[in-house]
Every structure is written in structure tokens, then in C-alpha cells.
Design an enzyme around this catalytic site. Structure first.
Site, short mmCIF file in Angstrom:
data_model
loop_
_atom_site.label_atom_id
_atom_site.label_comp_id
_atom_site.label_asym_id
_atom_site.label_seq_id
_atom_site.Cartn_x
_atom_site.Cartn_y
_atom_site.Cartn_z
N ARG A 27 -3.10 0.71 -3.70
CA ARG A 27 -4.42 0.56 -4.32
C ARG A 27 -4.35 0.21 -5.81
NH1 ARG A 27 -8.35 2.94 -1.10
NH2 ARG A 27 -9.76 3.06 -2.86
N TRP A 75 -5.23 0.88 -11.17
CA TRP A 75 -5.35 -0.57 -11.27
C TRP A 75 -6.37 -0.78 -12.37
CZ3 TRP A 75 -9.06 -4.44 -10.92
CH2 TRP A 75 -8.58 -5.73 -10.70
N ASN A 101 -11.80 6.85 -9.65
CA ASN A 101 -11.65 5.52 -9.07
C ASN A 101 -13.05 4.91 -9.08
OD1 ASN A 101 -11.20 3.30 -7.40
ND2 ASN A 101 -11.41 4.51 -5.54
N GLY A 102 -13.17 3.72 -9.68
CA GLY A 102 -14.48 3.08 -9.76
C GLY A 102 -14.74 2.57 -11.16
N LYS A 491 -1.03 -16.55 0.88
CA LYS A 491 0.13 -15.66 1.08
C LYS A 491 1.21 -15.99 0.07
CE LYS A 491 -1.10 -13.06 2.78
NZ LYS A 491 -2.45 -12.98 3.15
N GLU A 494 0.19 -15.14 -3.65
CA GLU A 494 0.06 -13.69 -3.90
C GLU A 494 1.41 -13.04 -4.16
OE1 GLU A 494 -3.22 -11.47 -1.40
OE2 GLU A 494 -1.86 -12.47 -0.04
N LYS A 609 -4.67 -3.64 -2.96
CA LYS A 609 -5.05 -3.90 -1.58
C LYS A 609 -6.52 -3.63 -1.31
CE LYS A 609 -3.43 -3.90 2.95
NZ LYS A 609 -3.44 -5.37 2.94
C1 G6P Z 1 -7.67 -7.80 -1.69
C2 G6P Z 1 -6.41 -7.79 -0.86
C3 G6P Z 1 -6.48 -8.88 0.20
C4 G6P Z 1 -7.73 -8.73 1.04
C5 G6P Z 1 -8.99 -8.68 0.16
C6 G6P Z 1 -10.21 -8.28 0.97
O1 G6P Z 1 -7.71 -8.94 -2.47
O2 G6P Z 1 -5.27 -7.96 -1.67
O3 G6P Z 1 -5.34 -8.80 1.03
O4 G6P Z 1 -7.82 -9.80 1.92
O5 G6P Z 1 -8.83 -7.71 -0.87
O6 G6P Z 1 -10.02 -6.97 1.42
P1 G6P Z 1 -10.65 -6.35 2.72
O7 G6P Z 1 -10.07 -4.96 2.78
O8 G6P Z 1 -12.13 -6.33 2.50
O9 G6P Z 1 -10.27 -7.18 3.88
#
Ligand code: G6P
Length: 614
Positions: A27, A75, A101-102, A491, A494, A609
Site C-alpha cells: 500500500r 505513500w 491513511n487518507g 506492465k 510500471e 497497490k
Molecule cells: C493502482 C494499482 C494498479 C491498479 C489500480 C486500480 O494503480 O497499482 O495495479 O490497477 O490501482 O486499482 P483497483 O484496486 O481499483 O483495481
């Protein structure tokens, strides 16, 4: 975005907190910290820039005793990642520690008001404002910690999941949430809290998902108490957690991403189980069956999602249009929510999300519901906010995805969308029994196709060596595989930090063709489908300009193997499902290039994530 963990009980808190932080590191991982109240009733706070392992090193010679504590992996949103801005943040008198968080949107106004009252700040964060506001309220109104937290949260605009400890109440851990996730675990030797259930799995399967504007008091000697911000008791709904520790470990693989790529035959079996029925002639999805009238009378479908889930949505659009004959639009959730969308009560909004916590997607569905549209969630994380806020939906059931780059969730999402499109087609009579049976049997065979495709791993590993030091990549695809090209490019960028662009193959001539030279390899997804001949022309156009082509083709393809520089052969699969199979070599290519470059594939820089901030 940011992970929080808390514990109160009879065991030492620190090992539980650190283990929990490791689980939540996906996270965010730019800084981390812990705070415990030790047996001498002292609040010890340790925090450092970097990952959880850096924190462990930093505290190695420090006093980490105590049976109550909170922890955080960050983050950054407000303030650069350094140890001052890391959480926990502490009140001026050192008694209260808080993790968050937020995002507190009105933090600047609150901070100024506190500064005017002589409160001093040391960090650039919105979180320090919150802990100092709690302290200020507590001291000036002589209220309890719980009451001070309630009052403070009532003045806050934004999203929060917080955990608080206070030296004045060493037998209480207090937590609250609004729009950011928080789950409480009730164990034998204590109570736990975390941003998701993964840190709780080895201790308990009894969990409570806190709802918006609820505050939980986890006491050493009393049962869990949940109240709202007006101090009224709220219902405590204890649920059973279905997750195992082994799902959260690497199982012998060097990285979660590789494990998750290789898990896909099994995860798709789990995703399909019980849904393709009647000798592969029918699809059974309760979300569709229970809302048959809504799908029969639907005006249009709008799919909202972010990132990889948005790519799955683009494939879902084609599937639902082709098989269910409904007009479908796809929107980035972040754009949709601010676009003043026109929605009718007979429109259906599908929200796709792996984590079920993406702030933009969550806000989009709240907006859709406020306009009277039905919301259908396609979610992986069971019990997550998006799952709970949706009217109905289908879980993809691929198990926890830990690697930041989404892999098995993507294939699970597209598989669910294919099953939904078939179920909608059955319901609306837009599909013949024969066509349904062909596609349903192919869905059933997907795990086998993927198993076969995974055998390409050594070849792709070898191929990746050629491209380790390339600076740019182009990914092309058409029709169903245009979104696959976007996903392949995402991919790669990233996890390897190589710039990569996905494009509809035929659009290349309107711009990207200008970039093509020997330095720019092009990956073309070219299975034997309706647009095959046209994609061959696109490959010729790249070759004619000196570009290198890596082509993903249907096994046995003779034509492209004579033109492209490298061929990756995938099993023959019907067009509608080809993105699911074609995604596998793209995942492996990105993985191996990133590994060769020495990148941390499970925790790529700057990414997280679960994006629970706007
Ligand atoms: C972040 C992650 C991605 C994901 C996106 C949407 O950017 O790194 O891998 O596709 O969020 O997340 P979700 O949990 O809504 O699919």
C-alpha cells in the site's frame, strides 16, 4: 495508499505490528513507523524513511516493549518521504500518537487555526494537524480521548482511517474511519486493526469491517465498542474471514508478481467454479440472475475503473456489446466523478476494482447511486468498500494480489466480464444456444490454455535479455487486443521504468509511426482473428521503417513468423477470450526485463497497490 496496523492485548505488540506492516507494504513503502506504550507508560515512537526492513534495522537496539501499539507504512501525499513526515505523529506533550491513511483536505485551515492558538508543527503533513487538534480539544475542553477524537473528526473534511494511542489511556486503542478502509480482528490474546485483513489472518478469523463515520474502542479488558461520531452505539457485525496465510506468502517464488503470474491457472479455476454450468452450456451469475429485469430493461451500461481494471473494462465493453447487445461506455473513474455524468435510472454502472478500495472508483459509484443507477461491482477483495457500496456484483475470487503490478486480477476481471456478457446475452436472447456453448466451453478451458502459455517462460526470459537497455517500447493490438496492448505497455512501464506506449495498431500511422527506428521495439498482439490480415499490414509498416517486432501469434502461424523478428506462440483461443491468454506473455516479458534491470518488481518506485486517495 498507506497501511496502518494496531494491536492491544496480552502479547508484545511490536512483532505483530512489524509483521502486519510487511503484509501491508504493497500500500506504500516510502517510510514507516511504530509507536508502543511501554510498561513504564512511555510512548516510544520510531520512524524512518524507506521500507519496513529499514525500520526494523533502525529499531534493532531500541526499546520496543509494550502490549499496545500502532504502526504505519506510508505513500506520501503531503510532504516528502522523510522520517519527520513519517507516521506515527505525536501530540505536543508526547502523550498521544496517531497513524492515518487518507487525506485531510481542510488541513491548511485547521493548521492555521491551531497556529493562531500557539500550537507548533514540525512536519508538512496533514496528519500532524489531526493529532494536534485532538490534543488541543482534549486539553482545552477537558474531555476524554474518545470525545476529543470524535470532535476533531467532525471538523475534518476528507478521507481518513486512523488509529490512536494515548498514554493517559494505556488500555484503549481507538480507531475511526471515513472513506478509507479499516478492519478489526478479535483474537484470543488481543484485538487487532489494519487497513485490510491480511495482517490479521494468523491471529483470528473473527473480523469487523468498520463503516464510514464509525469509531471503535478496542479495550484490553472490555469487548469491542463501536460508536458513531455523535456518540451513539453502532451495530458490531462480526464476520468470518476466509483467507489463509499461505495465500499471502511467496510459496517458493522469488517475487509475488511471478507467483501470481504462475498462479493464474488455479485462480481462473476458482473464478469460473460453479459459474459455467449445465455441461458448459449456461452461465450462472447470481448478480445477473437476481437482477434480470434490470438487465433486460437496461438503457446503457457505464463501466468505471482505474489502471489495469480500466483496461479490463475496455475488453468488457466489447464483450457486453458483442454478446449482450447493450451500448457500453467506459470511463476512468477519476474523470467520471467530475464530468457531471448523465445517468438514467435504467442505466447500470459496473465498477471494476481489484482492491475494492480505489478512492476514485468508490466516489464514482457513490455518485452513480445518488443518480439512481444500479451499481454492479466486479471486485476481488471480499468485503471491501466497493463491494459493500455496490447494489450487487460478482467477485473475481482470485485470492489476495500482493504484487503491485496487477496480473491475476486482470485475467480474473476479464473472465468475469466474459461470463457476465454471456449471462446477459442469455437473458436478453441476443445469443444463440450454440454460440453460448462455444464461448462457455472456451471459458472452461482457459486454465488449460494459460498453463500451456506459461511454458513460454524460458523463451521469454531469454528474449528479455535483448531488451533490457531499451528506453522506449511500442505495444500494438486491434479489436479485443487493443486493450491488451495498453495493459502490456502499462506492465512494462510500471515495473521496469521503461517508457512504453500502447496504441491501436491502425492508429499507429497517425503519429507513433514517426518514432519507429531500430531503437524502438514494437510488441504486436496478433492472434488469428478477424483483424489478423490488417495487423499483418501494421507489422509490415513497422518493419519497413527498420523497427524490430516481437509478435504474439496463434500457435502454428506461418505468415508472421516470416516477417517479425521474434515470435511468441500462444494457444488457439476464440477471439473474445484471446486477451486473457495474450496477457500472460506480456506479464512475463515485463517481469523478466524488470528483473534484468535490477528493479524491485513487487514494490516499484512511487506506486502503491491500493490507491485510497484522489
Ligand atoms: C493502482 C494499482 C494498479 C491498479 C489500480 C486500480 O494503480 O497499482 O495495479 O490497477 O490501482 O486499482 P483497483 O484496486 O481499483 O483495481
Amino acid at each position: 495508499m498507506c497501511g496502518i496496523v494496531g494491536f492491544i492485548g496480552s502479547s508484545e505488540a511490536y512483532p505483530i505490528l512489524i509483521k502486519g506492516l510487511h503484509r501491508l507494504e504493497y500500500r506504500g513503502y516510502d517510510s514507516a513507523g511504530v509507536a508502543m506504550i511501554n510498561p513504564d507508560n512511555r510512548v516510544n515512537v520510531y520512524k524512518t524513511r524507506g521500507k519496513v526492513a529499514d525500520l526494523e534495522e533502525y529499531v534493532a537496539d531500541k526499546d520496543v516493549s509494550g502490549t499496545i501499539g500502532i504502526a504505519h507504512t506510508r505513500w506520501a501525499t503531503h510532504g516528502e518521504p522523510n522520517s519527520t513526515n513519517a507516521h506515527p505523529h505525536v501530540s505536543g506533550n508526547g502523550k498521544i500518537a496517531l497513524v492515518h491513511n487518507g487525506t485531510i483536505e481542510n488541513y491548511a485551515v485547521l493548521k492555521q487555526a491551531l497556529v493562531n492558538h500557539g500550537v507548533q508543527f514540525s512536519s508538512d503533513t496533514d496528519t500532524e494537524v489531526l493529532v494536534k487538534l485532538i490534543e488541543y480539544i482534549k486539553e482545552t475542553t477537558n474531555s476524554s480521548t474518545v470525545d476529543a477524537i470524535r470532535s476533531a473528526l467532525k471538523t475534518v473534511i476528507g478521507a481518513f482511517a486512523i488509529a490512536v494511542i494515548d498514554r493517559d489511556n494505556p488500555d484503549q486503542l481507538i480507531a475511526a474511519r471515513k472513506s478509507s478502509p479499516l478492519v478489526i480482528g478479535l483474537g484470543e490474546t488481543g484485538s487487532y486493526l489494519a487497513s485490510d485483513a491480511t495482517p490479521l489472518v494468523e491471529y483470528t478469523d473473527r473480523v469487523v469491517y468498520l463503516r464510514d463515520d464509525e469509531l471503535a474502542i478496542l479495550s484490553r479488558h472490555e469487548p469491542l465498542q463501536v460508536i458513531n461520531l455523535d456518540n451513539e452505539p453502532a451495530n458490531v457485525d462480526i464476520q468470518t474471514l476466509r483467507m489463509s496465510v499461505s495465500e499471502l506468502e511467496k510459496g517458493g517464488y522469488p517475487h509475488f508478481m511471478l507467483k501470481e503470474i504462475f498462479e493464474q491457472p488455479r485462480t481462473l479455476r476458482d473464478c469460473i467454479r460453479g459459474r459455467v454450468v449445465n455441461n458448459n452450456t449456461e452461465i450462472k451469475l447470481s448478480g445477473i440472475m437476481d437482477n434480470a429485469e434490470a438487465f433486460k430493461n437496461v438503457g446503457r451500461i457505464v463501466i468505471v475503473a482505474c489502471g489495469t481494471s480500466w483496461h479490463a473494462a475496455l475488453i468488457g465493453k466489447r464483450l457486453i456489446q458483442d454478446l449482450g447487445k447493450i451500448a457500453v461506455e467506459v470511463e476512468y473513474a477519476s474523470e467520471f466523478r467530475y464530468s457531471n455524468p448523465v445517468l438514467n435510472t435504467n442505466d447500470i454502472v459496473i465498477a471494476i476494482s481489484q482492491s475494492g478500495e480505489t478512492a476514485d472508483t468508490l466516489a464514482a459509484i457513490k455518485l452513480a447511486r445518488s443518480k439512481g443507477a444500479m451499481v454492479y461491482g466486479v471486485v476481488n477483495a471480499v468485503g471491501s468498500s466497493i463491494a459493500r457500496e455496490s447494489d450487487t456484483g460478482t467477485y473475481i475470487h482470485v485470492g489476495p494480489e500482493i504484487g503491485v503490478a496487477s496480473t491475476k486480477a486482470f485475467t480474473g476481471q476479464v473472465t468475469v466480464l466474459a461470463m457476465m456478457a454471456l449471462a446477459i446475452g442469455q437473458l436478453r436472447g441476443t445469443l444463440s444456444k450454440e454460440d453460448t456453448a462455444v464461448i462457455a466451453s472456451s471459458i472452461q478451458k482457459l486454465p488449460d490454455y494459460i498453463e500451456e502459455t506459461l511454458k513460454l517462460d524460458p523463451l521469454i526470459k531469454e528474449l528479455s535479455q535483448t531488451y533490457t537497455y531499451v528506453h522506449n517500447f511500442l505495444y500494438l493490438g486491434r479489436g479485443y487486443n487493443y486493450p491488451t496492448a495498453l495493459e502490456g505497455a502499462l506492465k512494462l512501464k510500471e515495473i521496469s521504468y521503461i517508457h512504453a506506449e500502447g496504441y491501436p495498431a491502425a492508429e499507429m500511422k497517425h503519429g507513433p509511426i514517426a518514432l519507429i527506428d531500430r531503437e524502438l521495439p514494437t510488441v504486436v498482439i496478433a492472434p488469428h482473428d478477424d483483424l489478423y490480415e490488417k495487423v499483418i499490414s501494421n507489422i509490415q509498416q513497422v518493419k519497413a521503417r527498420g523497427g524490430e517486432v516481437i509478435a504474439i501469434v496463434t500457435r502454428g502461424d506461418k505468415t508472421i513468423s516470416g516477417i517479425a523478428d521474434h515470435i511468441i506462440e500462444m494457444p488457439k483461443v476464440i477471439e473474445q477470450l484471446s486477451p486473457i491468454v495474450a496477457a500472460i506473455p506480456l506479464q512475463l516479458l515485463a517481469y523478466h526485463i524488470a528483473i534484468k534491470k535490477g528493479c524491485n518488481v513487487d514494490m516499484p518506485r512511487n506506486l502503491a497497490k491500493s490507491v485510497t486517495v484522489e
